[in-house]
Enzyme design. Structure first.
Site, PDB file in Angstrom:
ATOM      1  N   ASP A  59     -29.725  -5.203 -16.649  1.00  0.00           N
ATOM      2  CA  ASP A  59     -30.763  -4.206 -16.458  1.00  0.00           C
ATOM      3  C   ASP A  59     -31.967  -4.778 -15.731  1.00  0.00           C
ATOM      4  O   ASP A  59     -32.481  -5.841 -16.094  1.00  0.00           O
ATOM      5  CB  ASP A  59     -31.196  -3.664 -17.827  1.00  0.00           C
ATOM      6  CG  ASP A  59     -32.300  -2.643 -17.725  1.00  0.00           C
ATOM      7  OD1 ASP A  59     -32.047  -1.548 -17.186  1.00  0.00           O
ATOM      8  OD2 ASP A  59     -33.427  -2.937 -18.174  1.00  0.00           O
ATOM      9  N   GLU A  82     -28.791  -4.624 -11.715  1.00  0.00           N
ATOM     10  CA  GLU A  82     -29.618  -3.506 -11.287  1.00  0.00           C
ATOM     11  C   GLU A  82     -30.898  -4.113 -10.729  1.00  0.00           C
ATOM     12  O   GLU A  82     -31.568  -4.891 -11.409  1.00  0.00           O
ATOM     13  CB  GLU A  82     -29.966  -2.567 -12.438  1.00  0.00           C
ATOM     14  CG  GLU A  82     -30.841  -1.401 -11.978  1.00  0.00           C
ATOM     15  CD  GLU A  82     -31.692  -0.788 -13.078  1.00  0.00           C
ATOM     16  OE1 GLU A  82     -32.236   0.298 -12.840  1.00  0.00           O
ATOM     17  OE2 GLU A  82     -31.832  -1.405 -14.144  1.00  0.00           O
TER      18      GLU A  82
END
Length: 608
Positions: free
Chosen positions: A259, A296
């Protein structure tokens, strides 16, 4: 030595914790009998003990400085939630049946992102298992689980996790996750797990009591940054590196989705991401199965996915936000926020050709130049989508694309993603046109925190007051609204959407041009006034043309093909897909005029 509780033979258990902030540390065993056992300092801030008569299932705290009990930072299970005792888990005795599983090739990934709590009415790992055959038959090759690390309460997206090694108790805990992964592998499905290494959530975050896990040198949008490059950062890095290997080793996870790596602040000569890539490769080689890292990032920095020998970090792939933004802006016409940087067919063509749109180009949204060229990176290193949890859930009401733009636009977006050379990612429910929202939700216990979250959501959308108030994140009704309604799949429009997705994925899997997953055998053109996009893809003598009309009215154009004969493979406007009906011919010979239905995509294959 492994951090945390490691069960040994003879009913013994070794406990190792890093707690340099403490003068003394004891093991407070609360079950099956209660006792307090002093731990021995090991140097460099570590404390250790081997406890006798500590069977699997025993529950415990660490007692710090004779004053307070805290859960284990490396707890594998928190059956009573983030404030309760940790539980000893013995990972050696689960009956895995995936011994021949070697992972999934990067280029073969078709990822299905899901939130365990809202994917089914039960909201558990075991309930997900019941839906796996349908996903496999659709053409999915991997499921991606939004974070399952222990978070406060029972309702959360997962990004407020505070126990990075523990599996959420309300989803089914460690055994439930293992059953799900094992079932996926039996069906030939890989499992991607979303992990968060840039921050911890606000409630139940007790790492501050143990040591300098965080730093005030940097700040993330969600709170304190992790200490990856300051004093004592070697031990902090060890903690998170062991976490990554924990998922690969103990849960047989195939890939980690990292993330927001742009919020992992690290100016070390060898970054945390590089070190994780090295250790992941070593683990893969040693265990003879493919383990992947997918980032990401909004940096548009190709170094993240370049191999180490080319000066990169060596991660396997990354999400391409630019592709999503270019596609979304074209389809919806939105121009607020970062969408203001997009909106032309040329942007989407560039993303097809290079991966990134912004490659050291001025961004009006950022008010500076942004990104670097990724043209040298293979297509299989980019994950693309038309919607995901962020792009849906961070809207004020969590509206999905189909609710914003309609049925035909949703089909157009699906085709643009799935027929690309990149790794497609679908967000749960989009494959049948789910129109329930996916709003932001939490279930905190701290009243001040709840009030702060409510206030923050209102401030975030203060420019949208004319549209009403954002849903209350703490309300159970907000969570319930996000659940998929599987009964819709039996209704005509939804059934047609599912069939359309199945056909797209079949073409991607079987067509000799579409199975060639590279950007080098792809050309694209955009007609801005008409909002038309043409893509030519080829492999040897085989050739495909993708014709996409992003206009909300019918557009006429000359067929751009270079051969003499073409056959239509797909038209999203066909009535079999509940479209308005097509005016395109099944076969084309020579030059001709075509009439493309509003918001539609057609595919033609050369036949001579």
């Amino acid at each position: 030595m492994q951090l945390g509780a490691t069960h040994m033979e003879g009913g013994r258990c070794e406990f190792l914790v890093w707690a340099p902030a403490c003068r003394e540390v004891s093991l407070h065993q609360v079950s099956p009998r209660e006792r307090v056992l002093p731990m021995e300092p090991q140097g460099n801030g570590y404390w250790r003990i081997i406890g006798e008569e500590v069977p699997p299932g025993s529950r415990y705290f660490y007692h710090l400085d004779g004053e307070r009990d805290r859960p284990d930072p490396v707890s594998n299970y928190q059956p009573q939630g983030v404030h309760g005792p940790s539980q000893v888990i013995d990972h050696r005795h689960f009956a895995w049946s995936d011994h021949g599983w070697r992972g999934c090739a990067l280029a073969d990934l078709v990822i299905y992102e899901l939130h365990v709590g809202t994917f089914t009415p039960a909201g558990t790992f075991d309930a997900v298992i019941e839906r796996l055959p349908g996903l496999r038959d659709l053409g999915i090759t991997a499921i991606e689980l939004m974070p399952v690390a222990q978070f406060p309460g029972e309702r959360n997206w997962g990004y407020d996790g505070v126990q990075p090694f523990a599996v959420q108790h309300s989803y089914g805990g460690p055994e439930g996750l293992k059953r799900l992964v094992d079932a996926c592998h039996q069906l030939g499905l890989a499992v991607v797990l979303d992990v968060v290494y840039n921050h911890l959530g606000p409630e139940g975050n007790y790492l501050w009591d143990f040591g300098p896990y965080f730093t005030d040198h940097y700040r993330t949008p969600w709170g304190e940054a992790i200490n990856f490059d300051g004093p004592h950062s070697d031990e902090v890095r060890r903690y998170f590196l062991q976490n990554a290997l924990h998922w690969f080793k103990n849960y047989h996870i195939d890939a980690l989705r990292l993330d927001a790596v742009h919020a992992i602040y690290d100016f070390s000569a060898k970054t945390f991401l590089q070190e994780m890539a090295e250790q992941t490769r070593e683990f893969s080689l040693g265990n003879q199965r493919s383990c992947l890292l997918i980032a990401e990032s909004d940096l548009n920095d190709p170094r993240i996915i370049r191999p180490a020998e080319l000066g990169g970090y060596g991660l396997d792939a990354q999400w391409s936000d630019d592709f999503h933004h270019a596609l979304h802006a074209l389809i919806t016409g939105e121009d607020l926020g970062y969408y203001g940087d997009f909106g032309s067919t040329g942007d989407l063509v560039k993303s097809y050709r290079e991966g990134f749109v912004y490659s050291w180009r001025y961004s009006a949204f950022r008010k500076c130049r942004h990104g670097a060229s990724a043209a040298d990176r293979p297509a299989q290193q980019f994950v693309v989508c038309s919607q995901n949890h962020d792009q849906v859930g961070n809207r004020m009401r969590g509206e999905r694309l189909i609710a914003q733009a309609g049925f035909e636009a949703a089909k157009l977006a699906a085709a643009a993603v799935i027929l690309s050379p990149f790794i497609p990612l679908l967000f749960m429910g989009e494959e049948y046109g789910e129109d329930n929202p996916f709003p932001y939700f939490v279930s905190f216990e701290d009243e001040d925190l709840i009030a702060g979250v409510r206030r923050g959501r209102k401030e975030e959308f203060e420019d949208f007051h004319s549209q009403g108030e954002p849903p209350d994140p703490q309300s159970p009704e907000t969570f319930a609204a996000a659940r998929l309604d599987w009964s819709k799949r039996d209704k005509p429009g939804y059934r047609a959407m599912a069939a359309f997705y199945r056909e797209l994925l079949r073409l991607r899997r079987e067509n000799p041009v579409l199975t060639r997953r590279d950007k080098e055998h792809l050309e694209g053109w955009g007609l801005e006034d008409e909002k038309l996009l043409w893509l030519r893809r080829w492999s040897g003598k085989d050739e495909l043309w993708l014709l996409a009309n992003f206009n909300n009215k019918e557009i006429s154009c000359s067929f751009p093909g270079r051969g003499s004969a073409y056959r239509k493979l797909l038209d999203s406007a066909d009535r079999q897909w509940q479209g308005p009906g097509t005016r395109l011919p099944d076969n084309i010979e020579g030059r001709c005029k075509l009439n493309l239905a509003p918001q539609s995509l057609a595919v033609y294959q050369m036949t001579d």
